[in-house]
Enzyme design. Structure first.
Site, PDB file in Angstrom:
ATOM      1  N   VAL A  13       0.854  -1.181   0.000  1.00  0.00           N
ATOM      2  CA  VAL A  13       0.000   0.000   0.000  1.00  0.00           C
ATOM      3  C   VAL A  13       0.894   1.236   0.000  1.00  0.00           C
ATOM      4  CG1 VAL A  13      -1.899   1.193   1.129  1.00  0.00           C
ATOM      5  CG2 VAL A  13      -1.733  -1.292   1.289  1.00  0.00           C
ATOM      6  N   TYR A 100       7.318  -4.632  24.925  1.00  0.00           N
ATOM      7  CA  TYR A 100       7.447  -6.026  24.502  1.00  0.00           C
ATOM      8  C   TYR A 100       8.674  -6.622  25.179  1.00  0.00           C
ATOM      9  CZ  TYR A 100       5.233  -8.885  20.795  1.00  0.00           C
ATOM     10  OH  TYR A 100       4.467  -9.782  20.091  1.00  0.00           O
ATOM     11  N   GLY A 107       6.360  -6.418  14.750  1.00  0.00           N
ATOM     12  CA  GLY A 107       6.276  -6.072  13.344  1.00  0.00           C
ATOM     13  C   GLY A 107       6.230  -4.569  13.135  1.00  0.00           C
ATOM     14  N   ASP A 109       4.677  -2.788  11.002  1.00  0.00           N
ATOM     15  CA  ASP A 109       3.330  -2.247  10.778  1.00  0.00           C
ATOM     16  C   ASP A 109       2.572  -2.048  12.085  1.00  0.00           C
ATOM     17  OD1 ASP A 109       3.363  -5.012  11.105  1.00  0.00           O
ATOM     18  OD2 ASP A 109       1.642  -5.363   9.806  1.00  0.00           O
ATOM     19  N   ARG A 110       2.845  -2.903  13.076  1.00  0.00           N
ATOM     20  CA  ARG A 110       2.148  -2.796  14.359  1.00  0.00           C
ATOM     21  C   ARG A 110       2.579  -1.525  15.100  1.00  0.00           C
ATOM     22  NH1 ARG A 110       2.632  -8.503  17.349  1.00  0.00           N
ATOM     23  NH2 ARG A 110       0.895  -7.634  18.557  1.00  0.00           N
ATOM     24  N   ASP A 129      -5.909  -4.696  13.206  1.00  0.00           N
ATOM     25  CA  ASP A 129      -5.512  -4.563  11.805  1.00  0.00           C
ATOM     26  C   ASP A 129      -5.837  -5.856  11.073  1.00  0.00           C
ATOM     27  OD1 ASP A 129      -4.399  -4.078   9.347  1.00  0.00           O
ATOM     28  OD2 ASP A 129      -2.454  -3.407  10.112  1.00  0.00           O
ATOM     29  N   THR A 184     -24.639 -25.556   1.698  1.00  0.00           N
ATOM     30  CA  THR A 184     -23.218 -25.585   2.057  1.00  0.00           C
ATOM     31  C   THR A 184     -22.568 -24.210   1.931  1.00  0.00           C
ATOM     32  OG1 THR A 184     -23.041 -27.885   1.352  1.00  0.00           O
ATOM     33  CG2 THR A 184     -20.992 -26.651   1.546  1.00  0.00           C
TER      34      THR A 184
END
Length: 255
Positions: A13, A100, A107, A109-110, A129, A184
């Site tokens: 993106v 953390y 990551g 993006d996080r 996300d 189904t």
């Protein structure tokens, strides 16, 4: 102008900013075997469609969770933009403490999402996300990144069901009118859409209990608008949260 690039497992993106205003954004399928020139042709065509010259880009910031593509994108930035890209990773300024166990494992993006969300709302929050994986990221009222959870994304879940169950067809990600399917296809759609929405509801409820107090829930990613229709927990869908976060990180580190 600033070019921001989020390289995910499924899509790349892109966003083009003039100061804090996003002029346009594009999305391309992530293909690990593409060369820098092949991606360069894509960039040239996208920029031409908006009458923007590549030379007008004065800076590039990239977050990536696909390491095999990183060298390709570096080549692209040097050859087509005559720029060295700024990478989101360990050691950059983020403005938020990362709680953390090993911050290097989080990551890119996080962290980008957490920076963007806290900058906008300045309160305790959960950022969901919906990408290839669905991530739940927790930010404290003080702006600390606390950690979170990772689950398979909706598309992965649907594909796994199709691939592992020989008699089940591939279905699209759309909800039937009722949870109790009469065929189904509707049974699978009910399980995928309503079941995944219940997963999201349950995770948010458990995380809220652990965090305590008032917690805002923001969603982003390709499936965010769909899932929001079937859950009461998501308060805001911010389609461009990651792109805004990349812009903020670039500005912070340039200062």
């Amino acid at each position: 102008m600033l070019l921001v690039m989020d390289i995910g497992n499924t899509n790349i993106v892109l966003g083009l900013f003039d100061k804090d205003r996003m002029l346009c954004q594009w999305r391309s399928e992530t293909k690990r075997n593409r060369t820098a020139d092949e991606y360069g042709i894509f960039f040239l065509s996208m920029f031409a469609s908006r009458n923007v010259a590549l030379k007008d880009v004065h800076g590039i910031i990239v977050s990536s969770v696909v390491p095999p593509l990183n060298s390709t994108m570096e080549q692209l930035c040097r050859k087509y933009f005559d720029q060295e890209p700024f990478w989101v990773g360990p050691g950059i300024k983020t403005g938020i403490p990362v709680k953390y166990d090993n911050p290097k494992e989080v990551g890119a993006d996080r962290i980008v999402n957490a920076v963007a969300a806290y900058n906008k709302w300045k309160q305790a929050m959960i950022v969901v996300d919906f990408g290839t994986a669905t991530t739940f990221d927790c930010i404290s009222a003080k702006g600390e990144y606390l950690g979170g959870a990772i689950t398979p994304g909706p598309q992965i879940s649907a594909e796994a069901l199709f691939q592992r169950a020989a008699k089940l067809p591939r279905v699209d990600f759309s909800a039937p009118k009722k949870v109790i399917g009469k065929n189904t296809t509707d049974s699978m759609r009910a399980g995928i859409v309503y079941g995944y929405s219940a997963l999201v509801e349950g995770m948010i409820e458990r995380i809220r209990k652990e965090m305590g107090g008032s917690v805002k829930v923001i969603a982003t990613g390709g499936f965010a608008h769909i899932i929001r229709e079937y859950t009461q927990s998501i308060e805001v869908v911010d389609e461009f949260l990651t792109l805004d976060g990349l812009r903020l990180l670039y500005e912070l580190n340039q200062r």
